[in-house]
Design an enzyme around this catalytic site. Structure first.
Site, PDB file in Angstrom:
ATOM      1  N   GLN A 145      13.733  -1.726   6.462  1.00 16.44           N
ATOM      2  CA  GLN A 145      12.500  -2.066   7.200  1.00 16.44           C
ATOM      3  C   GLN A 145      12.182  -3.550   7.031  1.00 16.44           C
ATOM      4  OE1 GLN A 145       9.502   0.729   5.772  1.00 16.44           O
ATOM      5  NE2 GLN A 145       9.951   2.143   7.442  1.00 16.44           N
TER       6      GLN A 145
ATOM      7  N   ARG B 110      -2.436   8.968   7.564  1.00 15.55           N
ATOM      8  CA  ARG B 110      -2.469   8.664   9.001  1.00 15.55           C
ATOM      9  C   ARG B 110      -2.774   9.887   9.853  1.00 15.55           C
ATOM     10  NH1 ARG B 110       3.031   5.164   9.163  1.00 15.55           N
ATOM     11  NH2 ARG B 110       3.617   6.779   7.692  1.00 15.55           N
TER      12      ARG B 110
ATOM     13  N   TRP C  58       0.847  -1.207   0.000  1.00 17.20           N
ATOM     14  CA  TRP C  58       0.000   0.000   0.000  1.00 17.20           C
ATOM     15  C   TRP C  58       0.882   1.257   0.000  1.00 17.20           C
ATOM     16  CZ3 TRP C  58      -3.592   1.315   4.797  1.00 17.20           C
ATOM     17  CH2 TRP C  58      -4.208   2.563   4.590  1.00 17.20           C
TER      18      TRP C  58
ATOM     19  N   TYR D  54      -4.161  -8.009   7.816  1.00 17.34           N
ATOM     20  CA  TYR D  54      -3.498  -6.774   7.365  1.00 17.34           C
ATOM     21  C   TYR D  54      -3.278  -5.773   8.493  1.00 17.34           C
ATOM     22  CZ  TYR D  54      -7.907  -3.932   6.551  1.00 17.34           C
ATOM     23  OH  TYR D  54      -9.067  -3.211   6.655  1.00 17.34           O
TER      24      TYR D  54
ATOM     25  N   GLN E 198      -9.276 -11.247   4.076  1.00 15.64           N
ATOM     26  CA  GLN E 198      -8.226 -10.293   4.458  1.00 15.64           C
ATOM     27  C   GLN E 198      -8.841  -9.226   5.361  1.00 15.64           C
ATOM     28  OE1 GLN E 198      -5.275  -7.236   2.234  1.00 15.64           O
ATOM     29  NE2 GLN E 198      -5.450  -9.204   1.206  1.00 15.64           N
TER      30      GLN E 198
ATOM     31  N   TYR F  77      -4.028   1.176  -4.794  1.00 17.17           N
ATOM     32  CA  TYR F  77      -2.838   1.720  -4.108  1.00 17.17           C
ATOM     33  C   TYR F  77      -2.016   2.584  -5.076  1.00 17.17           C
ATOM     34  CZ  TYR F  77      -3.765  -1.866  -0.504  1.00 17.17           C
ATOM     35  OH  TYR F  77      -4.333  -2.663   0.461  1.00 17.17           O
TER      36      TYR F  77
ATOM     37  N   LEU G  41       1.004  -3.944  12.256  1.00 18.45           N
ATOM     38  CA  LEU G  41       1.716  -2.924  13.049  1.00 18.45           C
ATOM     39  C   LEU G  41       0.837  -1.695  13.257  1.00 18.45           C
ATOM     40  CD1 LEU G  41       5.127  -3.128  11.119  1.00 18.45           C
ATOM     41  CD2 LEU G  41       4.468  -4.346  13.208  1.00 18.45           C
TER      42      LEU G  41
ATOM     43  N   ALA H  21       6.165  -2.167   3.982  1.00 20.57           N
ATOM     44  CA  ALA H  21       7.530  -1.644   4.107  1.00 20.57           C
ATOM     45  C   ALA H  21       7.806  -0.707   2.950  1.00 20.57           C
ATOM     46  CB  ALA H  21       8.531  -2.787   4.093  1.00 20.57           C
ATOM     47  N   ARG H  22       8.672   0.268   3.207  1.00 18.45           N
ATOM     48  CA  ARG H  22       8.985   1.262   2.175  1.00 18.45           C
ATOM     49  C   ARG H  22      10.474   1.333   1.877  1.00 18.45           C
ATOM     50  NH1 ARG H  22       5.990   6.520   4.282  1.00 18.45           N
ATOM     51  NH2 ARG H  22       5.985   6.870   2.053  1.00 18.45           N
TER      52      ARG H  22
HETATM   53  N1  LIG Z   1      -7.452  -5.180   2.417  1.00 19.37           N
HETATM   54  C1  LIG Z   1      -7.397  -3.982   2.938  1.00 19.37           C
HETATM   55  O1  LIG Z   1      -8.398  -3.251   3.019  1.00 19.37           O
HETATM   56  C2  LIG Z   1      -6.082  -3.495   3.488  1.00 19.37           C
HETATM   57  C3  LIG Z   1      -6.061  -2.366   4.330  1.00 19.37           C
HETATM   58  C4  LIG Z   1      -4.836  -1.962   4.850  1.00 19.37           C
HETATM   59  C5  LIG Z   1      -3.673  -2.667   4.530  1.00 19.37           C
HETATM   60  N2  LIG Z   1      -3.723  -3.741   3.696  1.00 19.37           N
HETATM   61  C6  LIG Z   1      -2.490  -4.477   3.305  1.00 19.37           C
HETATM   62  O2  LIG Z   1      -1.716  -4.730   4.463  1.00 19.37           O
HETATM   63  C7  LIG Z   1      -0.422  -4.153   4.300  1.00 19.37           C
HETATM   64  C8  LIG Z   1       0.146  -3.746   5.653  1.00 19.37           C
HETATM   65  O3  LIG Z   1      -0.673  -2.808   6.308  1.00 19.37           O
HETATM   66  P1  LIG Z   1      -0.214  -1.313   6.526  1.00 19.37           P
HETATM   67  O4  LIG Z   1       0.579  -0.919   5.344  1.00 19.37           O
HETATM   68  O5  LIG Z   1      -1.424  -0.560   6.922  1.00 19.37           O
HETATM   69  O6  LIG Z   1       0.678  -1.268   7.795  1.00 19.37           O
HETATM   70  P2  LIG Z   1       1.539  -2.152   8.778  1.00 19.37           P
HETATM   71  O7  LIG Z   1       2.087  -3.339   8.122  1.00 19.37           O
HETATM   72  O8  LIG Z   1       0.740  -2.309  10.001  1.00 19.37           O
HETATM   73  O9  LIG Z   1       2.702  -1.082   9.032  1.00 19.37           O
HETATM   74  C9  LIG Z   1       3.565  -0.765   7.965  1.00 19.37           C
HETATM   75  C10 LIG Z   1       4.260   0.546   8.218  1.00 19.37           C
HETATM   76  O10 LIG Z   1       5.069   0.467   9.385  1.00 19.37           O
HETATM   77  C11 LIG Z   1       6.259   1.209   9.187  1.00 19.37           C
HETATM   78  N3  LIG Z   1       7.395   0.276   9.285  1.00 19.37           N
HETATM   79  C12 LIG Z   1       7.557  -0.916   8.690  1.00 19.37           C
HETATM   80  N4  LIG Z   1       8.741  -1.453   9.011  1.00 19.37           N
HETATM   81  C13 LIG Z   1       9.336  -0.587   9.822  1.00 19.37           C
HETATM   82  C14 LIG Z   1      10.570  -0.587  10.477  1.00 19.37           C
HETATM   83  N5  LIG Z   1      11.444  -1.604  10.349  1.00 19.37           N
HETATM   84  N6  LIG Z   1      10.878   0.466  11.273  1.00 19.37           N
HETATM   85  C15 LIG Z   1      10.009   1.499  11.419  1.00 19.37           C
HETATM   86  N7  LIG Z   1       8.811   1.556  10.804  1.00 19.37           N
HETATM   87  C16 LIG Z   1       8.487   0.519  10.016  1.00 19.37           C
HETATM   88  C17 LIG Z   1       6.203   1.792   7.794  1.00 19.37           C
HETATM   89  O11 LIG Z   1       5.632   3.080   7.844  1.00 19.37           O
HETATM   90  P3  LIG Z   1       6.474   4.442   7.916  1.00 19.37           P
HETATM   91  O12 LIG Z   1       7.914   4.097   7.740  1.00 19.37           O
HETATM   92  O13 LIG Z   1       5.936   5.255   6.838  1.00 19.37           O
HETATM   93  O14 LIG Z   1       6.113   4.980   9.263  1.00 19.37           O
HETATM   94  C18 LIG Z   1       5.245   0.856   7.092  1.00 19.37           C
HETATM   95  O15 LIG Z   1       4.620   1.419   5.977  1.00 19.37           O
HETATM   96  C19 LIG Z   1      -0.655  -3.006   3.301  1.00 19.37           C
HETATM   97  O16 LIG Z   1       0.536  -2.567   2.699  1.00 19.37           O
HETATM   98  C20 LIG Z   1      -1.624  -3.664   2.356  1.00 19.37           C
HETATM   99  O17 LIG Z   1      -0.936  -4.508   1.450  1.00 19.37           O
HETATM  100  C21 LIG Z   1      -4.911  -4.172   3.194  1.00 19.37           C
END
Ligand SMILES: NC(=O)c1ccc[n+]([C@@H]2O[C@H](COP(=O)([O-])OP(=O)(O)OC[C@H]3O[C@@H](n4cnc5c(N)ncnc54)[C@H](OP(=O)(O)O)[C@@H]3O)[C@@H](O)[C@H]2O)c1
Length: 327
Positions: free
Chosen positions: A287, A229, A21, A206, A178, A61, A209, A282-283
């Site tokens: 990470q 956010r 995302w 999903y 999901q 996305y 974190l 991850a970006r």
């Molecule tokens: N089906 C759906 O409706 C739905 C909805 C939401 C998500 N998703 C899927 O789930 C995936 C994961 O969810 P999410 O992107 O909301 O968030 P998440 O996995 O809960 O958190 C990811 C965020 O945490 C931070 N992060 C990751 N590794 C890190 C590290 N080593 N150190 C510090 N910060 C770190 C990064 O943000 P920053 O570095 O920018 O702070 C990263 O973008 C999405 O990418 C998507 O594919 C699906």
């Protein structure tokens, strides 16, 4: 990395999936601020090197950009990677968002995703949101027709209630669900977990974190002005301080395991057998290197109980301050 079987399918997913995302970039209403695209591609490649065998993306996305970056990252290796993408959320030229599960729309979306992903099949195709509730059967039927044509391997749903899954499951198999799942969003524990187990549906959790809040490093001052956010309840005061205080309160438990908070939050999600994989965003490659350490180990029962207690405390504080509980 350890693999888990998805329901009774022949799909085996790494415990951690790459969430794409955030790498879609800032060009839409739910962007995460600026994104370096070379780093996005490098992150996916690093994840593959570290045995992450699947990627979650969605047409919406970055309005198609995430899928294009996924294609770039896996070029020449398509068959070695499991790609999940999603339909139902649409955009127009001005970037306005809408939803449709009209059969023709789902077919068109699928064809566009195949093009952007530079592939002739999608491994798991999810209905992203069931907003167009009146047409979920129609959308699902179309997806199953496209499965018969070999364009989709498995069909999944996302953000569906159990009642909505009931409406589609007799039309064709639901392989995956999901939903969100993290320490801060435990709703699936009420019924959905059992429902998926009863129906042999694999759960792809999903935002484990909570989109960064549970990393142990979250700093609101580092968030770009156009990052979604900043508009989300959990990231606003008074909730933000309560949430970050909760994370801090876990530090003694986390240190015991010689893991980081982020890895702990992922392992907490993976403690449930019903979870087939945790999708972590991850970006940057660094990470990813930390994220993969969330797989392959267990949190002890007594610590899980203490976490439950601390989470209850957090809930009460949020309720006291807001008069309600956010998601
Ligand atoms: N089906 C759906 O409706 C739905 C909805 C939401 C998500 N998703 C899927 O789930 C995936 C994961 O969810 P999410 O992107 O909301 O968030 P998440 O996995 O809960 O958190 C990811 C965020 O945490 C931070 N992060 C990751 N590794 C890190 C590290 N080593 N150190 C510090 N910060 C770190 C990064 O943000 P920053 O570095 O920018 O702070 C990263 O973008 C999405 O990418 C998507 O594919 C699906």
């Amino acid at each position: 990395m350890k693999l888990r079987q998805v329901g009774k399918t022949d799909l085996f997913l790494s415990e951690v999936g790459f969430g794409s995302w955030a790498i879609g970039g800032p060009n839409w209403a739910f962007g995460w601020g600026p994104q370096n695209e070379a780093e996005a591609v490098a992150s996916i490649r690093r994840a593959r090197e570290l045995e992450v065998n699947w990627i979650d993306t969605a047409a919406i996305y970055g309005l198609g950009r995430s899928e294009e970056l996924v294609a770039k990252a896996v070029k020449g290796h398509r068959k070695e990677v499991i790609i999940a993408t999603k339909c139902s959320l649409l955009w127009d030229e001005a970037g306005n968002l809408s939803s449709s599960l009209d059969g023709e729309s789902v077919r068109r979306e699928c064809e566009m995703s195949l093009k952007r992903l530079n592939t002739d099949f999608i491994d798991i195709y999810h209905i992203h949101w069931p907003n167009d509730d009146a047409r979920i059967e129609e959308g699902w039927l179309t997806m199953h027709r496209m499965m018969e044509e070999g364009k989709i391997r498995y069909g999944g749903v996302s953000n569906f209630s159990d009642a909505q899954i009931d409406k589609v499951k007799n039309i064709g198999r639901v392989a995956t669900s999901q939903p969100p799942y993290s320490m801060f969003r435990r709703q699936i524990e009420d019924k959905h977990l059992q429902y998926c187990s009863d129906n042999t549906i694999g759960i792809l959790a999903y935002s484990p974190l909570h989109s960064g809040l549970l990393t142990g490093k979250f700093n609101i001052r580092k968030i770009a002005q156009n990052d979604w956010r900043l508009r989300a309840d959990e990231f606003k005061e008074p909730n933000l301080s309560i949430n970050l205080k909760f994370v801090k309160s876990l530090s003694t438990i986390v240190e015991k395991y010689n893991k980081t908070m982020l890895q702990f939050a992922i392992a907490w999600v993976l403690r449930l057998d019903g979870i087939s994989s945790a999708i972590v965003g991850a970006r940057r490659p660094s990470q990813v290197e930390e994220i993969v350490g969330g797989s392959g180990w267990q949190i002890e029962e007594e610590d899980l109980e203490e976490i439950d207690r601390l989470l209850e405390e957090r809930k009460s504080k949020i309720k006291e301050k807001n008069g309600y509980l956010p998601m």
